[in-house]
Design a protein around this motif. Structure first.
Motif, PDB file in Angstrom:
ATOM      1  N   LEU A  42       0.568  -1.234  -0.002  1.00 53.29           N
ATOM      2  CA  LEU A  42      -0.258  -0.124   0.014  1.00 53.29           C
ATOM      3  C   LEU A  42       1.029   1.368   0.280  1.00 53.29           C
ATOM      4  N   THR A  43       0.543   2.097  -0.457  1.00 58.03           N
ATOM      5  CA  THR A  43       1.444   3.625  -0.994  1.00 58.03           C
ATOM      6  C   THR A  43       0.849   4.663  -1.185  1.00 58.03           C
ATOM      7  N   LEU A  44       0.715   5.417  -0.526  1.00 59.13           N
ATOM      8  CA  LEU A  44      -0.126   6.852  -0.722  1.00 59.13           C
ATOM      9  C   LEU A  44       1.490   7.849   0.088  1.00 59.13           C
ATOM     10  N   GLY A  45       0.752   8.722  -1.117  1.00 59.98           N
ATOM     11  CA  GLY A  45       2.372  10.316  -0.942  1.00 59.98           C
ATOM     12  C   GLY A  45       3.863   9.495  -1.114  1.00 59.98           C
ATOM     13  N   ASP A  46       4.511   9.796  -0.003  1.00 62.48           N
ATOM     14  CA  ASP A  46       5.688   9.627   0.791  1.00 62.48           C
ATOM     15  C   ASP A  46       5.935   8.044   0.963  1.00 62.48           C
ATOM     16  N   ALA A  47       4.446   8.039   1.279  1.00 64.56           N
ATOM     17  CA  ALA A  47       4.374   6.029   2.613  1.00 64.56           C
ATOM     18  C   ALA A  47       4.020   5.347   2.165  1.00 64.56           C
ATOM     19  N   GLN A  48       5.279   4.578   2.525  1.00 63.39           N
ATOM     20  CA  GLN A  48       4.720   3.051   2.015  1.00 63.39           C
ATOM     21  C   GLN A  48       5.001   1.982   3.233  1.00 63.39           C
ATOM     22  N   CYS A  49       3.722   0.960   3.257  1.00 66.49           N
ATOM     23  CA  CYS A  49       4.017  -0.378   4.050  1.00 66.49           C
ATOM     24  C   CYS A  49       3.325  -1.794   3.477  1.00 66.49           C
ATOM     25  N   ARG A  50       3.653  -2.949   3.900  1.00 64.16           N
ATOM     26  CA  ARG A  50       3.696  -4.008   3.290  1.00 64.16           C
ATOM     27  C   ARG A  50       2.931  -5.037   4.205  1.00 64.16           C
ATOM     28  N   LEU A  51       1.432  -5.559   3.412  1.00 59.14           N
ATOM     29  CA  LEU A  51       0.979  -6.441   4.588  1.00 59.14           C
ATOM     30  C   LEU A  51       0.574  -7.431   4.317  1.00 59.14           C
ATOM     31  N   PHE A  52       1.283  -8.701   5.501  1.00 59.32           N
ATOM     32  CA  PHE A  52       1.713 -10.042   5.097  1.00 59.32           C
ATOM     33  C   PHE A  52       1.027 -10.320   5.982  1.00 59.32           C
ATOM     34  N   PRO A  53      -0.604 -10.642   5.408  1.00 63.02           N
ATOM     35  CA  PRO A  53      -2.272 -11.137   5.754  1.00 63.02           C
ATOM     36  C   PRO A  53      -1.787 -12.933   6.328  1.00 63.02           C
ATOM     37  N   LEU A  54      -1.392 -13.442   6.064  1.00 63.65           N
ATOM     38  CA  LEU A  54      -0.902 -14.828   6.799  1.00 63.65           C
ATOM     39  C   LEU A  54       0.101 -14.988   7.783  1.00 63.65           C
ATOM     40  N   ASP A  55       1.280 -14.127   8.143  1.00 58.16           N
ATOM     41  CA  ASP A  55       1.960 -13.893   9.030  1.00 58.16           C
ATOM     42  C   ASP A  55       1.258 -12.901  10.216  1.00 58.16           C
ATOM     43  N   LYS A  56       0.281 -12.157   9.611  1.00 59.31           N
ATOM     44  CA  LYS A  56      -0.793 -10.702  10.796  1.00 59.31           C
ATOM     45  C   LYS A  56       0.373  -9.756  10.915  1.00 59.31           C
ATOM     46  N   VAL A  57       1.623  -9.024   9.570  1.00 64.44           N
ATOM     47  CA  VAL A  57       2.689  -8.922   9.658  1.00 64.44           C
ATOM     48  C   VAL A  57       2.600  -7.299   8.834  1.00 64.44           C
ATOM     49  N   ILE A  58       2.882  -6.259   9.812  1.00 62.63           N
ATOM     50  CA  ILE A  58       2.715  -5.255   9.091  1.00 62.63           C
ATOM     51  C   ILE A  58       4.275  -4.872   9.243  1.00 62.63           C
ATOM     52  N   SER A  59       4.494  -4.009   8.386  1.00 59.85           N
ATOM     53  CA  SER A  59       6.287  -3.972   7.768  1.00 59.85           C
ATOM     54  C   SER A  59       6.222  -2.396   7.325  1.00 59.85           C
ATOM     55  N   PHE A  60       7.365  -1.668   7.471  1.00 58.08           N
ATOM     56  CA  PHE A  60       7.529  -0.451   6.954  1.00 58.08           C
ATOM     57  C   PHE A  60       8.712   0.372   7.341  1.00 58.08           C
ATOM     58  N   GLN A  61       9.030   1.529   6.433  1.00 57.98           N
ATOM     59  CA  GLN A  61      10.284   2.317   7.133  1.00 57.98           C
ATOM     60  C   GLN A  61      10.107   3.487   7.153  1.00 57.98           C
ATOM     61  N   SER A  62      10.384   3.865   8.801  1.00 58.68           N
ATOM     62  CA  SER A  62      10.246   5.235   9.579  1.00 58.68           C
ATOM     63  C   SER A  62      10.677   6.069   8.812  1.00 58.68           C
ATOM     64  N   GLY A  63      10.079   7.200   7.907  1.00 60.20           N
ATOM     65  CA  GLY A  63      10.434   8.113   7.421  1.00 60.20           C
ATOM     66  C   GLY A  63      11.837   9.408   8.206  1.00 60.20           C
ATOM     67  N   GLY A  64      11.796  10.233   7.563  1.00 57.99           N
ATOM     68  CA  GLY A  64      11.849  11.609   8.145  1.00 57.99           C
ATOM     69  C   GLY A  64      10.397  12.283   7.914  1.00 57.99           C
ATOM     70  N   ALA A  65      10.428  13.799   7.980  1.00 57.78           N
ATOM     71  CA  ALA A  65       9.444  14.385   9.285  1.00 57.78           C
ATOM     72  C   ALA A  65       8.457  14.877   7.539  1.00 57.78           C
ATOM     73  N   SER A  66       8.988  14.505   6.331  1.00 57.05           N
ATOM     74  CA  SER A  66       8.573  15.004   4.498  1.00 57.05           C
ATOM     75  C   SER A  66       7.257  13.678   4.514  1.00 57.05           C
ATOM     76  N   ARG A  67       7.757  13.084   5.054  1.00 60.16           N
ATOM     77  CA  ARG A  67       6.629  11.213   4.430  1.00 60.16           C
ATOM     78  C   ARG A  67       6.242  10.964   6.443  1.00 60.16           C
ATOM     79  N   SER A  68       6.535  11.881   7.434  1.00 57.81           N
ATOM     80  CA  SER A  68       5.815  10.894   8.694  1.00 57.81           C
ATOM     81  C   SER A  68       4.221  11.268   8.586  1.00 57.81           C
ATOM     82  N   ASP A  69       4.344  12.469   7.986  1.00 64.01           N
ATOM     83  CA  ASP A  69       2.641  12.406   7.755  1.00 64.01           C
ATOM     84  C   ASP A  69       1.860  11.936   7.310  1.00 64.01           C
ATOM     85  N   ASP A  70       2.549  11.051   6.534  1.00 63.37           N
ATOM     86  CA  ASP A  70       1.798  10.471   4.825  1.00 63.37           C
ATOM     87  C   ASP A  70       1.570   9.160   5.774  1.00 63.37           C
TER      88      ASP A  70
END
Length: 272
Positions: A27-55
């Motif tokens: 899933l991507t929105l603006g400068d933010a991206q995350c991955r959802l692993f439903p079989l493992d029930k894991v949410i993975s994302f990389q924390s960014g700087g101020a420019s992407r924290s709101d996104d």
């Protein structure tokens, strides 16, 4: 309660971007991206700087969290909601149809607001209970200026949008659902038309979140819950001009419609 706590309640855990598995959704929105692993029930994302924290906050709370509830088998609607005589009234619509502006105007007029976007419907022996996922109210500057002219500072929703997060008094999070109003495309006149159960069911489905829109089992469950809700909850099409000056007339039309509904016994399901 933050996103980590809310997702943990649903059995999901957060891992950093190094987590890997074969089955996942991006899933991507603006400068933010995350991955959802439903079989493992894991949410993975990389924390960014101020420019992407709101996104990232917007992505997690407003898109990922409703999807996690949908994955858990719950019926989650794109809907604002306010309290009326001890009941919840829902305003459902896709993005851009004005549900946040209408929700905000009702809040400004004295109604207690649950939120402006994501609403869970739960069935119980007394009917349907509506529960917000989290308290939110987001407005574009024009709506903010017209509805809450005294609010001069409001935090941005995300880096890529002009929407602002508007603070409001947070009341109850759930109560029995009295009715749903689907916001149609703008019209010259204000009209409220009740939908037949079949059309009401489709209106609910069309405004529901899905974890995986191509998953047949998820779709069947969503249809079954929507059909049940449409049998017991009146659903109306609400048409009105997108004119701030006429919002009080829209409120009057909503309240008049609610006043004409048959009396319904109250349920002891309200939660703070």
């Amino acid at each position: 309660m933050d996103f980590k706590q809310r997702s943990a309640e649903l059995g999901w855990v957060i891992r950093d971007s190094s987590f890997s598995a074969t089955h996942f959704t991006i899933l991507t929105l603006g400068d933010a991206q995350c991955r959802l692993f439903p079989l493992d029930k894991v949410i993975s994302f990389q924390s960014g700087g101020a420019s992407r924290s709101d996104d990232l906050e917007h992505l997690l709370n407003d898109i990922v969290l409703p999807k996690l509830h949908a994955y858990a088998g719950r019926l989650v609607l794109h809907g604002g909601a306010f309290l009326w005589s001890g009941f919840v009234v829902g305003l459902i619509a896709q993005s851009g149809h004005g549900k946040s502006t209408l929700s905000a105007s009702l809040q400004a007029a004295g109604c207690s607001l649950l939120g402006d976007d994501a609403l869970i419907l739960r069935h119980n022996p007394n009917g349907v209970v509506a529960e917000r996922i989290y308290p939110s109210l987001r407005l574009l500057p024009d709506s903010l200026e017209n509805i809450f002219p005294t609010i001069k500072l409001a935090a941005p929703v995300a880096n890529f949008t002009d929407n602002r997060r508007v603070p409001f008094d947070v009341g109850i999070e759930s109560a029995p659902l009295r009715a749903l109003f689907r916001l149609t495309d703008p019209g010259k006149d204000i009209r409220v038309v009740q939908l037949a159960p079949a059309a009401a069911c489709m209106a609910i489905i069309q405004n529901a979140f899905a974890f995986d829109s191509e998953d047949a089992d998820e779709a069947r469950n969503r249809f079954a819950q929507a059909a049940l809700a449409a049998q017991v909850i009146p659903v109306f099409d609400l048409t009105y001009p997108r004119d701030y000056a006429r919002l009080p007339e829209v409120h009057t039309a909503i309240f008049a419609t609610l006043d004409m509904l048959p009396d319904t016994p109250r349920s002891e399901t309200t939660r703070m």
